[in-house]
Write an enzyme that holds these catalytic residues in place. Structure first.
Site, PDB file in Angstrom:
ATOM      1  CG  LEU A   1      45.017  60.832 118.195  1.00 34.59           C
ATOM      2  CD1 LEU A   1      45.979  60.049 119.150  1.00 34.59           C
ATOM      3  CD2 LEU A   1      44.019  59.527 117.699  1.00 34.59           C
TER       4      LEU A   1
ATOM      5  CB  ALA B   1      34.673  59.211 117.236  1.00 32.56           C
TER       6      ALA B   1
ATOM      7  NE  ARG C   1      15.710  69.664  83.935  1.00 33.41           N
ATOM      8  CZ  ARG C   1      15.735  70.979  83.536  1.00 33.41           C
ATOM      9  NH1 ARG C   1      14.874  71.754  83.923  1.00 33.41           N
ATOM     10  NH2 ARG C   1      16.779  71.278  82.904  1.00 33.41           N
TER      11      ARG C   1
ATOM     12  CD  GLU D   1      36.716  59.657 114.459  1.00 35.18           C
ATOM     13  OE1 GLU D   1      37.492  58.446 114.686  1.00 35.18           O
ATOM     14  OE2 GLU D   1      36.741  60.458 115.136  1.00 35.18           O
TER      15      GLU D   1
ATOM     16  CG  PHE E   1      48.629  48.719 109.740  1.00 35.54           C
ATOM     17  CD1 PHE E   1      47.837  49.768 109.784  1.00 35.54           C
ATOM     18  CD2 PHE E   1      47.676  47.440 110.464  1.00 35.54           C
ATOM     19  CE1 PHE E   1      46.381  49.879 110.017  1.00 35.54           C
ATOM     20  CE2 PHE E   1      46.405  47.363 110.449  1.00 35.54           C
ATOM     21  CZ  PHE E   1      45.746  48.714 110.533  1.00 35.54           C
TER      22      PHE E   1
HETATM   23  P1  FAD Z   1      48.050  59.996 105.931  1.00 29.61           P
HETATM   24  O1  FAD Z   1      48.004  59.208 107.426  1.00 29.61           O
HETATM   25  O2  FAD Z   1      49.376  60.858 105.635  1.00 29.61           O
HETATM   26  O3  FAD Z   1      47.708  59.041 104.951  1.00 29.61           O
HETATM   27  C1  FAD Z   1      47.889  59.426 103.484  1.00 29.61           C
HETATM   28  C2  FAD Z   1      47.222  58.503 102.522  1.00 29.61           C
HETATM   29  O4  FAD Z   1      48.032  57.340 103.020  1.00 29.61           O
HETATM   30  C3  FAD Z   1      45.694  58.097 103.055  1.00 29.61           C
HETATM   31  O5  FAD Z   1      45.163  57.796 101.696  1.00 29.61           O
HETATM   32  C4  FAD Z   1      45.907  56.659 103.824  1.00 29.61           C
HETATM   33  O6  FAD Z   1      44.810  55.980 103.505  1.00 29.61           O
HETATM   34  C5  FAD Z   1      47.156  56.196 103.025  1.00 29.61           C
HETATM   35  N1  FAD Z   1      47.861  55.119 104.128  1.00 29.61           N
HETATM   36  C6  FAD Z   1      48.446  55.394 105.392  1.00 29.61           C
HETATM   37  N2  FAD Z   1      48.884  54.496 105.640  1.00 29.61           N
HETATM   38  C7  FAD Z   1      48.690  53.263 104.787  1.00 29.61           C
HETATM   39  C8  FAD Z   1      49.047  52.052 104.771  1.00 29.61           C
HETATM   40  N3  FAD Z   1      49.655  51.393 105.805  1.00 29.61           N
HETATM   41  N4  FAD Z   1      48.949  51.533 103.774  1.00 29.61           N
HETATM   42  C9  FAD Z   1      48.031  51.991 102.812  1.00 29.61           C
HETATM   43  N5  FAD Z   1      47.687  53.115 102.888  1.00 29.61           N
HETATM   44  C10 FAD Z   1      48.126  54.095 103.897  1.00 29.61           C
HETATM   45  N6  FAD Z   1      42.196  64.381 113.902  1.00 29.61           N
HETATM   46  C11 FAD Z   1      41.940  64.371 115.403  1.00 29.61           C
HETATM   47  O7  FAD Z   1      42.773  64.010 116.334  1.00 29.61           O
HETATM   48  N7  FAD Z   1      40.894  65.197 115.813  1.00 29.61           N
HETATM   49  C12 FAD Z   1      40.090  65.520 115.090  1.00 29.61           C
HETATM   50  O8  FAD Z   1      39.074  66.316 115.594  1.00 29.61           O
HETATM   51  C13 FAD Z   1      40.018  65.468 113.642  1.00 29.61           C
HETATM   52  N8  FAD Z   1      39.061  65.991 112.777  1.00 29.61           N
HETATM   53  C14 FAD Z   1      39.281  66.105 111.664  1.00 29.61           C
HETATM   54  C15 FAD Z   1      38.856  66.751 110.716  1.00 29.61           C
HETATM   55  C16 FAD Z   1      38.738  66.836 109.547  1.00 29.61           C
HETATM   56  C17 FAD Z   1      37.957  67.887 108.463  1.00 29.61           C
HETATM   57  C18 FAD Z   1      39.836  66.109 108.702  1.00 29.61           C
HETATM   58  C19 FAD Z   1      40.168  66.196 107.350  1.00 29.61           C
HETATM   59  C20 FAD Z   1      40.663  65.173 109.494  1.00 29.61           C
HETATM   60  C21 FAD Z   1      40.399  65.540 111.066  1.00 29.61           C
HETATM   61  N9  FAD Z   1      41.264  64.633 111.827  1.00 29.61           N
HETATM   62  C22 FAD Z   1      41.246  64.997 113.269  1.00 29.61           C
HETATM   63  C23 FAD Z   1      42.559  63.911 111.274  1.00 29.61           C
HETATM   64  C24 FAD Z   1      42.449  62.602 110.720  1.00 29.61           C
HETATM   65  O9  FAD Z   1      41.885  61.950 111.684  1.00 29.61           O
HETATM   66  C25 FAD Z   1      43.532  62.212 109.850  1.00 29.61           C
HETATM   67  O10 FAD Z   1      43.529  63.319 108.732  1.00 29.61           O
HETATM   68  C26 FAD Z   1      43.385  60.728 109.256  1.00 29.61           C
HETATM   69  O11 FAD Z   1      43.491  60.104 110.295  1.00 29.61           O
HETATM   70  C27 FAD Z   1      44.416  60.712 108.229  1.00 29.61           C
HETATM   71  O12 FAD Z   1      45.604  61.078 108.647  1.00 29.61           O
HETATM   72  P2  FAD Z   1      46.413  62.040 107.544  1.00 29.61           P
HETATM   73  O13 FAD Z   1      45.689  63.121 106.765  1.00 29.61           O
HETATM   74  O14 FAD Z   1      47.719  62.255 108.217  1.00 29.61           O
HETATM   75  O15 FAD Z   1      46.824  61.090 106.223  1.00 29.61           O
END
Ligand code: FAD
Length: 383
Positions: A130, A241, A267, A362, A382
């Protein structure tokens, strides 16, 4: 095991028996080698057939060689695995909630017969694509496109952070077809589809987190998940999930507490056990208070899911709470262990590092806060 409020008594006998079987498997077969796997950044693939044998794949599926269980049991399984390692929990939650569940719910009879029995036997591992490099919290902005062809679709795009991606035989991939989000089953080895492992991770070390690239990848018509349409279908997978992730975080909290408590009882510093100092007791009490609250919340959510009465904002609350508190508990436990707290063999540092990823995947704490905030006020914050 910690059970300050007798949550155990709320479980049915069959649930307890199943949980105990998984607990034994975790303690005897997963725990001994997990620090080495964490150190090397590898998944213990040898336990996949054992997970299948124990009926851990297909917990949401009735028939097709699967072992359908209640959501409460699925949560207990995730808790036990999460007590050992988040990567093990992720293997089971992705396979169940993000791959078998959508195939079972949205797939054709042919897709179900082809994939579910094999996945239940652990002969096929799945992944869920996704998120993308530029779209995580807001997956609906995704750039991956499906273009209709004569007998199928051409996929183009990149999916990032995909758990199990590089070891999966089957990927559930979400792409835009016009303005709609649709799900596709893409088999490993399909021309135009490449997956690779994301390297140099300091969190989720045992879990193969991957990049999936689709370049003019042809997917036959029969691989469309025809029943999955739009945002609602994606969210239904995420609900299960997220519950699994929340249960896994509770397991990690329990593990960290147990290690810290056992250490504090043996300890000696300044000629006394550190467990005899008020400041250490205060930390242990804080941990058990939060674990107990999380147990009650999580158990109740499991029952609501079993009765089909859970709403997604409740799931958000439990994910947010359990992960946030697990991070605090792991931090306190690491502190109590002193220098030993940084060694993988003492478990806590592994959980502390893994929980960093768990807090993001998630849905981050911010995103779940916004989901609940919107529910409370009726106003979306959002954007
Ligand atoms: P971003 O969306 O870029 O967010 C960056 C920061 O901005 C975060 O702190 C967020 O909280 C903040 N933020 C964003 N929007 C707002 C808002 N409107 N207001 C305030 N703050 C905001 N994805 C899959 O599809 N399949 C998988 O199997 C999967 N496995 C994963 C495994 C790991 C180890 C990791 C680290 C991630 C995985 N993911 C997977 C992806 C995961 O779902 C995303 O990393 C997550 O949704 C956050 O997206 P991003 O990393 O792009 O952060």
């Amino acid at each position: 095991m910690i059970d300050y409020f007798g949550v155990e008594s709320l479980l049915k006998e069959g649930e307890r028996i199943f949980r105990d079987r998984i607990r034994k498997f975790v303690d005897e077969e997963c725990m001994p080698g997990i620090a080495d796997h964490f150190d090397r950044g590898t998944f213990p693939t040898e336990i996949i057939p054992r997970m299948a044998e124990l009926g851990l794949f297909g917990l949401h599926v009735d028939g097709y060689g699967c072992n359908k269980m209640s959501h409460t049991v699925y949560g207990l399984v995730c808790q036990e695995l999460g007590r050992c390692d988040s990567g093990l929990r992720a293997m089971v939650s992705v396979q169940n909630s993000l791959v078998m569940h959508p195939i079972y719910t949205f797939g054709s009879e042919e897709q179900k017969k082809r994939w579910l029995p094999k996945m239940a036997r652990g002969e096929a591992i799945g992944c869920f694509g996704l998120s993308e490099p530029d779209f995580g919290s807001n997956p609906f902005g995704m750039m991956t496109r499906a273009e209709k062809q004569k007998d199928g679709y051409l996929l183009n795009g990149t999916k990032m952070w995909i758990t199990n991606g590089s070891i999966a035989q089957i990927a559930v991939v979400w792409a835009k077809l016009g303005d709609d989000i649709r799900g596709f089953l893409v088999e490993a080895g399909t021309p135009g589809f490449e997956s690779s492992l994301i390297q140099r991770k300091f969190s989720y070390r045992t879990s193969p987190t991957s990049l999936l690239v689709f370049k003019d990848c042809f997917v036959p018509e029969g691989n469309l998940l025809a029943g999955a349409k739009g945002l609602k279908s994606v969210l239904s997978c995420l609900n299960y999930a997220r519950y699994g992730v929340a249960c896994g975080a509770l397991g990690a909290s329990i593990a960290c507490y147990q290690v810290a408590e056992a250490f504090a009882r043996q300890r000696r510093v300044f000629e006394k056990l550190i467990a005899s100092y008020q400041l250490i007791q205060e930390q242990l009490v804080r941990m058990v208070v939060e674990i107990t609250k999380a147990q009650l919340l999580t158990y109740h959510l499991g029952r609501l899911l079993d009765q089909n009465r859970a709403i997604h904002t409740q799931i958000s609350m439990v994910k947010l709470n359990n992960v946030r508190e697990a991070m605090k508990i792991a931090r306190m436990a690491r502190d109590i262990l002193g220098a030993r707290g940084i060694l993988a063999d003492h478990q806590v540092i592994r959980h502390l590092c893994d929980l960093e990823a768990v807090s993001t995947l998630e849905g981050t704490e911010n995103i779940h806060t916004l989901i609940i905030g919107q529910d409370l006020t009726g106003i979306s914050a959002f954007y």
